[in-house]
Design a protein around this motif. Structure first.
Motif, PDB file in Angstrom:
ATOM      1  N   UNK A  70       0.827  -1.202   0.000  1.00 52.64           N
ATOM      2  CA  UNK A  70       0.000   0.000   0.000  1.00 52.64           C
ATOM      3  C   UNK A  70       0.867   1.261   0.000  1.00 52.64           C
ATOM      4  N   UNK A  71       1.895   1.289   0.835  1.00 48.32           N
ATOM      5  CA  UNK A  71       2.723   2.490   0.958  1.00 48.32           C
ATOM      6  C   UNK A  71       3.455   2.797  -0.341  1.00 48.32           C
ATOM      7  N   UNK A  72       3.919   1.753  -1.030  1.00 43.72           N
ATOM      8  CA  UNK A  72       4.663   2.010  -2.260  1.00 43.72           C
ATOM      9  C   UNK A  72       3.772   2.424  -3.423  1.00 43.72           C
ATOM     10  N   UNK A  73       2.462   2.361  -3.233  1.00 44.52           N
ATOM     11  CA  UNK A  73       1.556   2.960  -4.206  1.00 44.52           C
ATOM     12  C   UNK A  73       1.528   4.478  -4.064  1.00 44.52           C
ATOM     13  N   UNK A  74       2.126   4.988  -2.978  1.00 44.92           N
ATOM     14  CA  UNK A  74       2.107   6.424  -2.715  1.00 44.92           C
ATOM     15  C   UNK A  74       3.492   7.048  -2.644  1.00 44.92           C
ATOM     16  N   UNK A  75       4.561   6.242  -2.711  1.00 46.85           N
ATOM     17  CA  UNK A  75       5.923   6.764  -2.559  1.00 46.85           C
ATOM     18  C   UNK A  75       6.803   6.317  -3.718  1.00 46.85           C
ATOM     19  N   UNK A  76       7.729   7.176  -4.184  1.00 46.20           N
ATOM     20  CA  UNK A  76       8.740   6.723  -5.147  1.00 46.20           C
ATOM     21  C   UNK A  76       9.605   5.626  -4.527  1.00 46.20           C
ATOM     22  N   UNK A  77      10.109   4.729  -5.374  1.00 47.61           N
ATOM     23  CA  UNK A  77      10.814   3.546  -4.881  1.00 47.61           C
ATOM     24  C   UNK A  77      12.052   3.899  -4.064  1.00 47.61           C
ATOM     25  N   UNK A  78      12.849   4.866  -4.526  1.00 49.94           N
ATOM     26  CA  UNK A  78      14.089   5.185  -3.811  1.00 49.94           C
ATOM     27  C   UNK A  78      13.799   5.771  -2.437  1.00 49.94           C
ATOM     28  N   UNK A  79      12.795   6.622  -2.332  1.00 45.64           N
ATOM     29  CA  UNK A  79      12.428   7.162  -1.023  1.00 45.64           C
ATOM     30  C   UNK A  79      11.954   6.040  -0.101  1.00 45.64           C
ATOM     31  N   UNK A  80      11.193   5.095  -0.641  1.00 44.80           N
ATOM     32  CA  UNK A  80      10.750   3.959   0.174  1.00 44.80           C
ATOM     33  C   UNK A  80      11.942   3.147   0.669  1.00 44.80           C
ATOM     34  N   UNK A  81      12.924   2.906  -0.224  1.00 39.94           N
ATOM     35  CA  UNK A  81      14.103   2.127   0.161  1.00 39.94           C
ATOM     36  C   UNK A  81      14.881   2.825   1.267  1.00 39.94           C
ATOM     37  N   UNK A  82      15.010   4.149   1.178  1.00 42.96           N
ATOM     38  CA  UNK A  82      15.759   4.896   2.202  1.00 42.96           C
ATOM     39  C   UNK A  82      15.024   4.847   3.540  1.00 42.96           C
ATOM     40  N   UNK A  83      13.708   4.992   3.520  1.00 40.46           N
ATOM     41  CA  UNK A  83      12.942   4.880   4.762  1.00 40.46           C
ATOM     42  C   UNK A  83      13.137   3.496   5.385  1.00 40.46           C
ATOM     43  N   UNK A  84      13.189   2.453   4.567  1.00 34.17           N
ATOM     44  CA  UNK A  84      13.315   1.093   5.081  1.00 34.17           C
ATOM     45  C   UNK A  84      14.706   0.786   5.634  1.00 34.17           C
ATOM     46  N   UNK A  85      15.702   1.650   5.348  1.00 31.15           N
ATOM     47  CA  UNK A  85      17.020   1.429   5.947  1.00 31.15           C
ATOM     48  C   UNK A  85      17.023   1.737   7.444  1.00 31.15           C
ATOM     49  N   UNK A  86      15.908   2.238   7.969  1.00 27.92           N
ATOM     50  CA  UNK A  86      15.826   2.419   9.427  1.00 27.92           C
ATOM     51  C   UNK A  86      15.679   1.084  10.153  1.00 27.92           C
ATOM     52  N   UNK A  87      15.516  -0.013   9.408  1.00 28.82           N
ATOM     53  CA  UNK A  87      15.382  -1.327  10.050  1.00 28.82           C
ATOM     54  C   UNK A  87      16.539  -1.637  11.000  1.00 28.82           C
ATOM     55  N   UNK A  88      17.829  -1.489  10.583  1.00 32.58           N
ATOM     56  CA  UNK A  88      18.903  -1.775  11.544  1.00 32.58           C
ATOM     57  C   UNK A  88      18.923  -0.813  12.720  1.00 32.58           C
ATOM     58  N   UNK A  89      18.400   0.408  12.537  1.00 37.82           N
ATOM     59  CA  UNK A  89      18.307   1.334  13.665  1.00 37.82           C
ATOM     60  C   UNK A  89      17.334   0.786  14.703  1.00 37.82           C
ATOM     61  N   UNK A  90      16.166   0.361  14.242  1.00 33.95           N
ATOM     62  CA  UNK A  90      15.195  -0.236  15.176  1.00 33.95           C
ATOM     63  C   UNK A  90      15.751  -1.515  15.796  1.00 33.95           C
ATOM     64  N   UNK A  91      16.461  -2.323  14.990  1.00 42.68           N
ATOM     65  CA  UNK A  91      17.058  -3.550  15.520  1.00 42.68           C
ATOM     66  C   UNK A  91      18.042  -3.220  16.638  1.00 42.68           C
ATOM     67  N   UNK A  92      18.848  -2.161  16.439  1.00 40.20           N
ATOM     68  CA  UNK A  92      19.806  -1.746  17.469  1.00 40.20           C
ATOM     69  C   UNK A  92      19.084  -1.256  18.721  1.00 40.20           C
ATOM     70  N   UNK A  93      17.998  -0.515  18.538  1.00 42.23           N
ATOM     71  CA  UNK A  93      17.228  -0.014  19.684  1.00 42.23           C
ATOM     72  C   UNK A  93      16.691  -1.180  20.515  1.00 42.23           C
ATOM     73  N   UNK A  94      16.107  -2.179  19.844  1.00 38.25           N
ATOM     74  CA  UNK A  94      15.587  -3.338  20.562  1.00 38.25           C
ATOM     75  C   UNK A  94      16.716  -4.131  21.227  1.00 38.25           C
ATOM     76  N   UNK A  95      17.857  -4.263  20.540  1.00 42.14           N
ATOM     77  CA  UNK A  95      18.974  -5.008  21.106  1.00 42.14           C
ATOM     78  C   UNK A  95      19.490  -4.339  22.380  1.00 42.14           C
ATOM     79  N   UNK A  96      19.563  -3.004  22.367  1.00 34.00           N
ATOM     80  CA  UNK A  96      20.011  -2.269  23.558  1.00 34.00           C
ATOM     81  C   UNK A  96      18.969  -2.357  24.661  1.00 34.00           C
ATOM     82  N   UNK A  97      17.705  -2.154  24.302  1.00 29.20           N
ATOM     83  CA  UNK A  97      16.634  -2.158  25.297  1.00 29.20           C
ATOM     84  C   UNK A  97      16.513  -3.506  25.998  1.00 29.20           C
TER      85      UNK A  97
END
Length: 290
Positions: free
Chosen positions: A221-248
């Motif tokens: 659904x989201x990629x029907x509203x966003x250009x592909x490169x912007x979507x890919x950059x937003x999804x690079x926050x995955x390791x950030x969230x992974x690090x947050x959970x690992x620390x927490x």
């Protein structure tokens, strides 16, 4: 903005799964885990969204099956690569889809990107390196993981071209069926073994329904509203969230590399999301018809 927030929520869910996956794959084969996970997700989506699937045209069905095939093969390649290299190197190599996405978009669909988006790509890559790398040796595992990253990028680009809001539910369900089929084939000839205990079943169900079916629905659904490169950059926050959970959860200490890498990835997301709004691109760069 709603599409961006949806992708952020999806990557937060993905980031929460690293600890669960680490535990489960220690008790069951990786191919079995993926097969059970995606089969449960596919059955749930077909049960809930049979009507949207039935309304899809043959062209739409073919596109969704192709997208699912790409994603399923990428999952297997990434997992096989992870057996041969350190998880940190795997995380960086997988995250290289943020570089492959604009390159494939330019080569395949002639998409032109503003300089601020390329700057965001560079910042995201640098952030991924700080978050993930403690040395880097190019061996078979790295090549397998880079191949997976290329397929993820191709999936992101093609999904951005083909996904439409009114088709998102049906397309997500058919993709999940194709992913499940690919993972089931990987368990041949014996077929998948079921999770060994209640804890493993809980993890598999969470991965199937929330991080699998739910995430695929949100991404489509989201990629029907966003250009592909912007979507890919937003999804690079995955390791950030992974690090947050690992620390927490006490699995990793909070260090300067984690802080700096996370800051670079978040800066990249800010540029990719807010930069283009200052000067809107022509409509054909946002929704390129195939």
């Amino acid at each position: 903005m709603l599409a961006t927030l949806g992708l952020l929520a999806m990557t937060a869910v993905w980031g929460s799964t690293f600890v669960l996956i680490k535990d489960v794959v220690g008790r069951m084969a990786v191919a079995d885990f993926l097969a059970v996970r995606f089969t449960v997700a596919a059955l749930a989506m077909l049960a809930l969204f049979a009507r949207p699937v039935a309304r899809m045209s043959r062209i739409e069905l073919g596109r969704a099956l192709l997208l699912g095939l790409l994603y399923g093969v990428a999952q297997l390649l990434q997992t096989w690569g992870l057996k041969l290299i350190a998880p940190s190197v795997s995380g960086f190599a997988t995250g290289m889809y943020v570089v492959f996405t604009p390159l494939l978009g330019t080569l395949l669909f002639g998409q032109r990107l503003r300089g601020v988006v390329w700057l965001a790509v560079l910042l995201a890559t640098a952030g991924l390196a700080l978050l993930s790398l403690r040395g880097f040796a190019v061996d078979v595992g790295v090549w397998l993981t880079l191949a997976a990253a290329a397929l993820y990028a191709l999936h992101i680009v093609a999904l951005g071209q083909w996904s439409r809001p009114e088709q998102a539910i049906g397309m997500a369900a058919v993709q999940m069926v194709a992913i499940a089929a690919v993972c089931l084939l990987a368990t041949a000839p014996h077929g998948p073994q079921l999770p060994p205990d209640r804890g493993a079943w809980f993890a598999v169900l969470y991965m199937a329904l929330v991080a699998g079916a739910g995430a695929m629905l949100v991404q489509t659904w989201a990629q029907a509203h966003l250009p592909a490169t912007r979507a890919a950059i937003v999804m690079t926050t995955e390791p950030v969230f992974a690090a947050v959970f690992a620390v927490a959860l006490g699995y990793e200490p909070l260090g300067w590399r984690m802080l700096a890498g996370g800051a670079l990835v978040l800066a990249a997301m800010y540029l990719a999301e807010l930069g283009p709004r200052r000067e809107a691109p022509p409509p054909e760069l946002w929704h390129h018809e195939v």
